[in-house]
Design a protein around this motif. Structure first.
Motif, mmCIF file in Angstrom:
data_model
loop_
_atom_site.group_PDB
_atom_site.id
_atom_site.type_symbol
_atom_site.label_atom_id
_atom_site.label_comp_id
_atom_site.label_asym_id
_atom_site.label_seq_id
_atom_site.Cartn_x
_atom_site.Cartn_y
_atom_site.Cartn_z
ATOM 1 N N ASP A 204 0.831 -1.203 0.000
ATOM 2 C CA ASP A 204 0.000 0.000 0.000
ATOM 3 C C ASP A 204 0.869 1.258 0.000
ATOM 4 O O ASP A 204 0.571 2.228 -0.699
ATOM 5 N N ARG B 266 2.222 1.921 -3.425
ATOM 6 C CA ARG B 266 1.214 2.470 -4.333
ATOM 7 C C ARG B 266 0.976 3.961 -4.037
ATOM 8 O O ARG B 266 0.848 4.767 -4.962
ATOM 9 N N GLU C 234 3.731 5.884 -5.440
ATOM 10 C CA GLU C 234 3.582 5.952 -6.892
ATOM 11 C C GLU C 234 2.614 7.078 -7.284
ATOM 12 O O GLU C 234 2.879 7.850 -8.216
#
Length: 218
Positions: free
Chosen positions: A134, A137, A140
């Motif tokens: 998580d 992400r 990102e």
């Protein structure tokens, strides 16, 4: 005319209360805060009457009752389209809505691994592998937004709904000393220095009683 009212829970623990409060302040809507102690059965029953989903925050304004955080964002955007809650450009606005929706509905492992607590700062904290995915992400998303729109906020020079949605995430990363890339760490510090964030944190530190956070969303 009745004043707008924002029902919240603990400023120390409630990530969703923080998001709703930030959105109201960003829109320029003055609200009276109503704090619900969710560990009190009577207050829980009251909140059940106020909000079918039993979640905070809940905005009451000119006859409208709005309780989902993204619904509050859209409601405020309708009322105050020039407040800059979303980017002006269509594609950037769609991007902002997408990443805000992703944080609204996902990242379950991170929710349980790093609960929000504005009164703690760990020098080290173990992060299990599910939560690490998580975190990757989220980094990102941040990297993509900061690169595409130039920072210092996720969508440029002004905070948007996305920054309000990710503000509690930044606080979690700071609280639990999560190892981050340089751009992500810089964004966390930028969010932490936000004048609205400092106001909320100062109020959280003045809270005397710990209030159990009811919502399980991130």
């Amino acid at each position: 005319m009745a004043e707008a009212e924002l029902t919240i829970s603990s400023k120390t623990y409630s990530s969703w209360s923080l998001r709703g409060w930030l959105l109201c302040r960003m829109a320029g809507l003055k609200v009276v805060e109503k704090t619900i102690a969710l560990d009190d059965p009577e207050n829980r029953a009251e909140l059940l009457l106020l909000s079918p989903s039993v979640l905070v925050p809940r905005l009451t304004h000119e006859g409208a009752s709005v309780w989902d955080t993204l619904a509050i964002a859209e409601y405020l955007h309708e009322l105050y389209p020039h407040a800059g809650l979303y980017p002006e450009e269509r594609i950037a606005r769609a991007h902002c809505r997408s990443v805000s929706g992703e944080i609204h509905s996902g990242f379950i492992n991170l929710r349980s691994a790093l609960p929000m607590n504005l009164k703690v700062r760990h020098e080290k904290f173990p992060v299990f592998s599910g939560a690490r995915q998580d975190i990757e992400r989220i980094e990102e998303i941040w990297t993509e937004c900061l690169s595409a729109y130039g920072g210092p906020w996720l969508f440029g020079e002004k905070p948007t709904v996305a920054d309000a949605m990710f503000a509690p995430v930044a606080q979690r990363f700071l609280s639990y000393a999560v190892a981050l890339s340089a751009p992500s760490a810089a964004y966390c510090n930028w969010s932490n220095d936000w004048d609205l964030m400092r106001e909320w944190i100062d109020a959280a530190r003045r809270e005397e009683d710990e209030v159990e956070e009811l919502e399980v969303e991130f």
